[in-house]
Design an enzyme around this catalytic site. Structure first.
Site: not given
Length: 201
Positions: A16, A38, A46
């Site tokens: 990522y 988010e 995350w």
């Protein structure tokens, strides 16, 4: 290879970091997906959301705002039973609400990309040297606070200044790969050739 510290040694997180985070995005579905995810991340990490991202995409029909905006009570109940996502009623209902607000923005600006990229910070406002320590001390910025305020005025929810800044970082509105990260120069080159979307007049 030198990287930012936050991916650690997790392979998914490293991919990522190396191939997504900070690269300029103009695709409306990906922008809508990210601002929603988010919001789901609020209070979580995350990596937790990233590991569930494919489940989220399936549950929310690949984050097509035109489809999500039509979700009703049955969909909320379906999603609350879906163990593959974060089962938080407020965040689920927020995503449906924000899909409706996203369609309004597309109607007024031509695309979500045109709206969000209009909030790209001036290069002069960015730190001259970006270290890990500097980044940790910058969970939000004046520009992300302004974006948050504008979105809330338009009826969006779960879009606080920190959420908005994480979105800006991920979608390439800023390059927050630290100075000694090998990906930073690559992102800078991508940003220089990137054609910013224009708001419909």
């Amino acid at each position: 290879m030198k990287r930012c510290r936050w991916p650690g040694e997790d392979d998914l997180y490293i991919r990522y970091h190396d191939h997504e985070w900070g690269r300029p995005v103009t695709d409306d579905r990906r922008l809508f997906e990210k601002i929603c995810l988010e919001g789901f991340q609020s209070g979580l990490s995350w990596i937790t959301i990233l590991r569930k991202r494919e489940n989220f995409r399936k549950a929310f029909r690949d984050f097509d705002p035109a489809i999500v905006a039509k979700f009703g009570g049955r969909d909320v109940q379906r999603l609350l039973k879906d163990a593959g996502i974060v089962r938080h009623r407020g965040k689920i209902e927020s995503t449906i609400n924000n899909a409706k607000r996203a369609l309004e923005l597309i109607g007024s600006h031509g695309s979500l990309a045109a709206y969000f990229w209009s909030w790209e910070p001036d290069a002069k406002s960015r730190p001259k040297k970006l270290t890990h320590e500097a980044l940790v001390k910058m969970p939000a910025t004046e520009q992300s606070a302004a974006l948050s305020k504008d979105l809330k005025k338009r009826g969006w929810t779960f879009v606080g200044p920190t959420t908005c800044y994480a979105f800006m970082q991920a979608m390439g509105l800023v390059n927050d790969h630290i100075d000694d990260c090998d990906v930073r120069a690559e992102i800078e080159r991508a940003r220089k050739t990137f054609i910013r979307p224009v708001t419909r007049s």
